[in-house]
Scaffold this active site. Structure first.
Site, PDB file in Angstrom:
ATOM      1  N   CYS A 220       0.378   7.758   2.113  1.00  0.00           N
ATOM      2  CA  CYS A 220      -0.903   7.088   2.308  1.00  0.00           C
ATOM      3  C   CYS A 220      -2.031   7.948   2.862  1.00  0.00           C
ATOM      4  O   CYS A 220      -3.100   8.036   2.264  1.00  0.00           O
ATOM      5  CB  CYS A 220      -0.697   5.858   3.187  1.00  0.00           C
ATOM      6  SG  CYS A 220       0.443   6.116   4.557  1.00  0.00           S
TER       7      CYS A 220
ATOM      8  N   ASP B  27       0.726   0.799  -1.027  1.00  0.00           N
ATOM      9  CA  ASP B  27       2.128   0.815  -1.492  1.00  0.00           C
ATOM     10  C   ASP B  27       2.404  -0.105  -2.687  1.00  0.00           C
ATOM     11  O   ASP B  27       3.561  -0.483  -2.905  1.00  0.00           O
ATOM     12  CB  ASP B  27       3.092   0.447  -0.354  1.00  0.00           C
ATOM     13  CG  ASP B  27       3.192   1.522   0.709  1.00  0.00           C
ATOM     14  OD1 ASP B  27       2.500   2.545   0.585  1.00  0.00           O
ATOM     15  OD2 ASP B  27       3.952   1.339   1.671  1.00  0.00           O
TER      16      ASP B  27
ATOM     17  N   HIS C 145      -6.561   5.232   8.702  1.00  0.00           N
ATOM     18  CA  HIS C 145      -5.362   6.083   8.758  1.00  0.00           C
ATOM     19  C   HIS C 145      -5.642   7.575   8.613  1.00  0.00           C
ATOM     20  O   HIS C 145      -4.791   8.340   8.160  1.00  0.00           O
ATOM     21  CB  HIS C 145      -4.330   5.636   7.719  1.00  0.00           C
ATOM     22  CG  HIS C 145      -2.917   5.887   8.161  1.00  0.00           C
ATOM     23  ND1 HIS C 145      -1.837   5.834   7.294  1.00  0.00           N
ATOM     24  CD2 HIS C 145      -2.393   6.213   9.374  1.00  0.00           C
ATOM     25  CE1 HIS C 145      -0.728   6.087   7.952  1.00  0.00           C
ATOM     26  NE2 HIS C 145      -1.031   6.324   9.213  1.00  0.00           N
TER      27      HIS C 145
ATOM     28  N   ASP D  98      -2.336   3.498  -3.201  1.00  0.00           N
ATOM     29  CA  ASP D  98      -2.362   4.813  -2.561  1.00  0.00           C
ATOM     30  C   ASP D  98      -1.113   5.648  -2.815  1.00  0.00           C
ATOM     31  O   ASP D  98      -1.093   6.841  -2.510  1.00  0.00           O
ATOM     32  CB  ASP D  98      -2.606   4.684  -1.056  1.00  0.00           C
ATOM     33  CG  ASP D  98      -1.502   3.934  -0.330  1.00  0.00           C
ATOM     34  OD1 ASP D  98      -0.669   3.279  -0.981  1.00  0.00           O
ATOM     35  OD2 ASP D  98      -1.481   3.987   0.921  1.00  0.00           O
ATOM     36  N   ASN D  99      -0.075   5.065  -3.370  1.00  0.00           N
ATOM     37  CA  ASN D  99       1.149   5.776  -3.758  1.00  0.00           C
ATOM     38  C   ASN D  99       2.081   4.768  -4.407  1.00  0.00           C
ATOM     39  O   ASN D  99       1.749   3.587  -4.535  1.00  0.00           O
ATOM     40  CB  ASN D  99       1.842   6.452  -2.562  1.00  0.00           C
ATOM     41  CG  ASN D  99       1.910   5.602  -1.314  1.00  0.00           C
ATOM     42  OD1 ASN D  99       1.272   5.908  -0.290  1.00  0.00           O
ATOM     43  ND2 ASN D  99       2.661   4.521  -1.362  1.00  0.00           N
TER      44      ASN D  99
END
Length: 573
Positions: free
Chosen positions: A148, A107, A203, A370-371
């Site tokens: 994610c 993030d 995840h 990841d984003n």
């Protein structure tokens, strides 16, 4: 047969790509109409992806398709030869394949890092990350998925998450089997003699059959889920509805008991529980991950074994609880900014370990997120100068930092706005390792080998299009400086300045694509499809072929979403 094939290819090209630049002709000839009819009939009878240069369909297109199962790429023979030459010389010197270290922050916003205009400006200096950028290649147009789990799936498989079905974040305790049906870069590199290790966040599944050590990573130390799932039910300030009610608290605690652990393991053996996920554990576990990654690097040096190490931070995903010694370390003095400083320190530690073990010149390092930032957790969130945030395909949700560093291989001080999709790390890692011939051919691979972009002294991107999906929706596409939106993510009544992305967004469908020139309008505020039709026509044929790839290579069944559940209920009525 070859002549017939050529006729069919030409027919498909004409029949399936009606563009404005060709439509300027006042009248379509009989031959053209015949070609359209033949092309559509041929494609309908047996779908295929048209090989060759896409310039035959639009004069401004540069990419070429070389195989049915591979994404088209821009041929750049000179820089590809330069990259091969560099890798060959390095192999002769190092006597073993190069290492690959992927630094994946959770993030982190595009504007959090100093090299991207953040750092001291937003109260959290990042000198170590900035040093990588100054000594390597800083990419200004790196793209992740909107959240994610999808991004991690894309990095590891080289495939869009809509193909693997890993289209949204996995929930705690949820049975997720999709990853077990995919082929990860770690598996292919492990088969080629690499030590493959994952440190930190996984995840992609919490049940047996979907552990990282079962899907190609030889070693793992970290968490199977995402940090807030271990924290939220324990935090009075965020969930008093649980913490202040003993009956609820005991029930939730019991549910979490089997999942609420830091774990470690090696391939072929069961995972071991290391320590329970208390709030203190979550605050300090990035330090544990750093120590473990340092050990992986040192062991690999001693054993002269190449490694593929993904160091996946738990920070800066909310809730950011400062690690020991980090409370107030940032000039901002907030938990998020303290976490950014901690991440930067760990990056410095890992680079120093590479240097101390003599492996800096033989290691490709790639730093990214990841984003975009998760603004739903404001003020415990990062910064992006673009519209939108995590959960959307506005630039703020998917445009992330991307820094490639390789001492002696990547010329210092390079900057590029060339397109780089994080799923390109799959192909690029295999190419750097010399095993790109092992890319599976039984499925569609969306990644592109970008090793020559990274390694050639004046390398340019080989990617012409970034296809953006959000869950099961085709949402947007970026090419050159242009971007078209087909699904619109409205936050707080479509207020471009509002915070959010997951909590308070809704999806709308555009009547016509919302089309932007990102150089003139990086915040995506004024669509211009009418004024820019000449540019928009470039995406017609590539988009048609992109959609055709799903017909030829069907997606595997995916995770349920709100839309798929509602659709299922409607069908059962």
């Amino acid at each position: 047969m070859r002549a017939l094939r050529c006729v069919l290819v030409l027919a498909v090209a004409v029949g399936c790509c009606t563009t404005a630049w060709s439509a300027t002709l006042e009248q379509t000839s009989f031959l053209e109409r015949l070609k359209q009819k033949v092309g559509k009939t041929a494609m309908g009878a047996k779908p295929f992806l048209v090989p060759g240069a896409y310039s035959q369909f639009h004069p401004l297109l540069k990419e070429t398709r070389t195989a049915q199962h591979l994404e088209p790429a821009i041929p750049r023979p000179e820089q590809e030869a330069e990259a091969r030459d560099k890798l060959t010389k390095l192999a002769a010197q190092a006597k073993r394949p190069p290492n690959i270290l992927i630094l994946l922050v959770d993030d982190l916003g595009w504007g959090d890092v100093g090299a991207y205009g953040g750092g001291e400006t937003v109260g959290s200096p990042t000198p170590n990350i900035d040093s990588l950028a100054h000594a390597g290649l800083l990419l200004t147009s790196t793209y992740a998925q909107p959240s994610c789990t999808p991004t991690r799936a894309a990095i590891y498989t080289g495939r869009l998450p809509v193909r693997s079905g890993l289209v949204r974040p996995a929930q705690i305790g949820e049975a997720v089997e999709n990853a077990s049906k995919e082929i990860l870069a770690a598996r292919l590199l492990g088969d080629a003699g690499y030590r493959t290790a994952l440190s930190g966040k996984w995840h992609l599944g919490e049940q047996a059959g979907s552990f990282p050590t079962e899907l190609g990573f030889g070693e793992f130390f970290g968490m199977l889920g995402v940090v807030d799932m271990y924290q939220d039910w324990q935090m009075l300030e965020h969930n008093p509805e649980i913490v202040t009610k003993p009956e609820r608290f005991d029930a939730v605690k019991k549910f979490h008991e089997s999942h609420n652990w830091l774990v470690k393991g090696v391939a072929g053996q069961p995972l071991e529980k290391v320590k329970p996920m208390t709030l203190d554990t979550t605050a300090n576990m990035d330090q544990d991950f750093a120590a473990w990654s340092e050990d992986v690097i040192r062991r690999s040096a001693r054993e002269q074994k190449p490694f593929y190490l993904v160091h996946a931070f738990s920070k800066v995903h909310f809730y950011n609880i400062p690690a020991k010694g980090y409370a107030g370390r940032s000039p901002a003095g907030t938990p998020y900014r303290d976490a950014v400083v901690e991440v930067d320190d760990i990056v410095g530690r890992l680079i120093k370990t590479l240097q101390d073990t003599g492996q800096l010149e033989n290691t490709l390092v790639f730093f990214t997120s990841d984003n975009g930032p998760e603004e739903d957790s404001w003020p415990d969130t990062g910064h992006t100068p673009f519209r939108g945030a995590k959960g959307t395909t506005w630039e703020g949700g998917v445009r992330v930092p991307g820094i490639a560093y390789w001492k002696g291989m990547i010329v210092p001080g390079r900057r590029s706005d060339g397109l780089f999709d994080l799923l390109d790390l799959f192909n690029t890692s295999l190419a750097v390792a010399g095993i790109d011939n092992k890319i599976p051919s039984d499925r569609y691979i969306d990644g592109i080998d970008q090793s020559s972009f990274l390694l050639a002294d004046r390398g340019q991107s080989r990617r012409e299009f970034v296809w953006m999906w959000n869950q099961y929706d085709f949402a947007a596409v970026r090419f050159n400086e242009f971007k078209a939106h087909f699904k619109l993510y409205e936050i707080d009544n479509n207020n471009p300045d509002a915070l959010g992305g997951l909590d308070n967004s809704r999806v709308q469908e555009a009547m016509n694509p919302w089309f932007y020139n990102l150089y003139n309008d990086p915040k995506e505020r004024r669509p211009q499809i009418v004024e820019k039709q000449w540019a928009a026509t470039m995406m017609n044929f590539p988009m048609y072929q992109h959609m055709m790839s799903f017909k030829i290579y069907p997606n595997q069944p995916g995770l349920a979403t709100t839309s798929t559940m509602l659709e299922s209920f409607r069908k059962n009525d």
